[in-house]
Design a protein around this motif. Structure first.
Motif, PDB file in Angstrom:
ATOM      1  N   UNK A  65       0.907  -1.192   0.010  1.00 22.56           N
ATOM      2  CA  UNK A  65       0.037   0.172   0.010  1.00 22.56           C
ATOM      3  C   UNK A  65       0.695   1.357  -0.181  1.00 22.56           C
ATOM      4  N   UNK A  66       2.262   1.184   0.167  1.00 23.72           N
ATOM      5  CA  UNK A  66       3.120   2.007   0.013  1.00 23.72           C
ATOM      6  C   UNK A  66       4.258   2.064  -0.591  1.00 23.72           C
ATOM      7  N   UNK A  67       4.754   3.375  -1.228  1.00 20.99           N
ATOM      8  CA  UNK A  67       5.725   3.302  -2.104  1.00 20.99           C
ATOM      9  C   UNK A  67       7.052   2.683  -1.562  1.00 20.99           C
ATOM     10  N   UNK A  68       8.003   1.974  -2.372  1.00 18.73           N
ATOM     11  CA  UNK A  68       9.245   1.270  -1.680  1.00 18.73           C
ATOM     12  C   UNK A  68      10.344   1.589  -2.762  1.00 18.73           C
ATOM     13  N   UNK A  69      11.462   1.328  -2.116  1.00 22.51           N
ATOM     14  CA  UNK A  69      12.828   1.475  -3.085  1.00 22.51           C
ATOM     15  C   UNK A  69      13.903   0.305  -2.769  1.00 22.51           C
ATOM     16  N   UNK A  70      14.465  -0.006  -3.725  1.00 21.72           N
ATOM     17  CA  UNK A  70      15.225  -1.012  -3.626  1.00 21.72           C
ATOM     18  C   UNK A  70      16.804  -0.545  -3.505  1.00 21.72           C
ATOM     19  N   UNK A 105      22.230 -10.467  12.068  1.00 26.46           N
ATOM     20  CA  UNK A 105      22.519  -9.455  11.626  1.00 26.46           C
ATOM     21  C   UNK A 105      22.641  -9.488   9.928  1.00 26.46           C
ATOM     22  N   UNK A 106      22.375  -8.850   9.293  1.00 25.33           N
ATOM     23  CA  UNK A 106      22.319  -8.795   7.682  1.00 25.33           C
ATOM     24  C   UNK A 106      22.087  -7.767   6.875  1.00 25.33           C
ATOM     25  N   UNK A 107      21.740  -7.924   5.571  1.00 27.29           N
ATOM     26  CA  UNK A 107      21.599  -6.740   4.828  1.00 27.29           C
ATOM     27  C   UNK A 107      19.865  -6.779   4.405  1.00 27.29           C
ATOM     28  N   UNK A 108      19.422  -5.646   4.320  1.00 34.12           N
ATOM     29  CA  UNK A 108      17.985  -5.576   3.500  1.00 34.12           C
ATOM     30  C   UNK A 108      18.131  -4.972   2.301  1.00 34.12           C
ATOM     31  N   UNK A 109      17.392  -5.266   1.689  1.00 38.37           N
ATOM     32  CA  UNK A 109      17.641  -4.820   0.124  1.00 38.37           C
ATOM     33  C   UNK A 109      16.436  -4.030  -0.314  1.00 38.37           C
ATOM     34  N   UNK A 110      15.758  -3.738   0.190  1.00 40.79           N
ATOM     35  CA  UNK A 110      14.493  -2.767  -0.039  1.00 40.79           C
ATOM     36  C   UNK A 110      13.591  -2.225   1.318  1.00 40.79           C
ATOM     37  N   UNK A 111      13.181  -1.156   1.103  1.00 38.81           N
ATOM     38  CA  UNK A 111      12.329  -0.536   2.218  1.00 38.81           C
ATOM     39  C   UNK A 111      11.224   0.448   1.668  1.00 38.81           C
ATOM     40  N   UNK A 112      10.135   0.465   2.603  1.00 39.42           N
ATOM     41  CA  UNK A 112       9.085   1.337   2.229  1.00 39.42           C
ATOM     42  C   UNK A 112       8.399   1.685   3.314  1.00 39.42           C
ATOM     43  N   UNK A 147      13.201   9.150   2.311  1.00 37.64           N
ATOM     44  CA  UNK A 147      14.287   8.389   1.774  1.00 37.64           C
ATOM     45  C   UNK A 147      13.608   7.744   0.432  1.00 37.64           C
ATOM     46  N   UNK A 148      12.375   7.260   0.595  1.00 37.37           N
ATOM     47  CA  UNK A 148      11.963   6.563  -0.680  1.00 37.37           C
ATOM     48  C   UNK A 148      11.556   7.756  -1.623  1.00 37.37           C
ATOM     49  N   UNK A 149      11.005   8.681  -1.206  1.00 39.37           N
ATOM     50  CA  UNK A 149      10.642   9.824  -2.149  1.00 39.37           C
ATOM     51  C   UNK A 149      11.841  10.436  -2.823  1.00 39.37           C
ATOM     52  N   UNK A 150      12.901  10.542  -2.158  1.00 40.74           N
ATOM     53  CA  UNK A 150      14.094  11.222  -2.698  1.00 40.74           C
ATOM     54  C   UNK A 150      14.726  10.026  -3.688  1.00 40.74           C
ATOM     55  N   UNK A 151      14.557   9.131  -3.541  1.00 40.15           N
ATOM     56  CA  UNK A 151      15.123   7.930  -4.353  1.00 40.15           C
ATOM     57  C   UNK A 151      14.458   7.850  -5.729  1.00 40.15           C
ATOM     58  N   UNK A 152      13.152   7.819  -5.495  1.00 42.61           N
ATOM     59  CA  UNK A 152      12.412   7.621  -6.647  1.00 42.61           C
ATOM     60  C   UNK A 152      12.599   9.134  -7.391  1.00 42.61           C
TER      61      UNK A 152
END
Length: 169
Positions: free
Chosen positions: A61-66, A82-89, A161-166
């Motif tokens: 329901x919300x925008x995301x960025x890789x 501990x690890x890496x995330x590769x996308x967030x919204x 962050x998502x808006x700035x990357x998009x």
């Protein structure tokens, strides 16, 4: 029930016998001899194999960025990773993992957004879906985490962050 073949020129004179109890269709020759039998299942499977697959439905329901960033997570029973995330919204994030946790697992999360690697942000989440191996939608196996408790300030930082990357792409 017998159905005569009358319009298909190469098979005129043959007939189809439909057996509803056995769910079969038998092709009979002009003299009534059996030429072959197929199950309804095989006919249905054949027909369905010709239907193009549906596009996956977007459930976010919300925008995301890789993008890649560090994440720490702990289960209720105290198991930490501990690890890496590769996308967030605004609704959650994707954690790369060769051994994803089961759907429904509740997590305490800490993640550092790109550009602020020394600042850890807190949230709670739940494993919403699992990708056991990389596919055409995700480049890595892992798990999609839906935020269940995140402060408005942290959510706004994620959304900014998502808006700035998009805008930049």
């Amino acid at each position: 029930m017998k159905l005569p073949v009358i319009a298909t020129k190469t098979h005129v004179g043959k007939s189809l016998e439909v057996d509803c109890n056995r769910e079969t269709i038998t092709l009979l020759g002009p003299a009534g001899e059996q030429l072959g039998t197929v199950t309804w299942e095989s006919v249905i499977d054949q027909l369905l194999s010709q239907v193009p697959p549906k596009e996956p439905k977007e459930t976010r329901s919300q925008a995301r960025v890789s993008l890649s960033f560090h994440v720490r997570y702990r289960t209720i029973d105290g198991t930490s990773c501990e690890g890496l995330a590769s996308g967030i919204g605004g609704g959650g994030l994707f954690i790369e993992s060769h051994d994803p946790l089961p759907v429904g697992t509740k997590l305490f999360l800490q993640f550092s957004l790109p550009g602020t690697a020394t600042e850890w942000l807190d949230a709670k989440g739940i494993v919403a879906w699992v990708c056991p191996k990389s596919d055409q939608y995700t480049f890595s196996s892992g798990m999609g985490i839906s935020f269940t408790d995140i402060s408005p300030d942290i959510r706004n930082r994620v959304l900014n962050l998502v808006r700035s990357h998009r805008r930049g792409s």
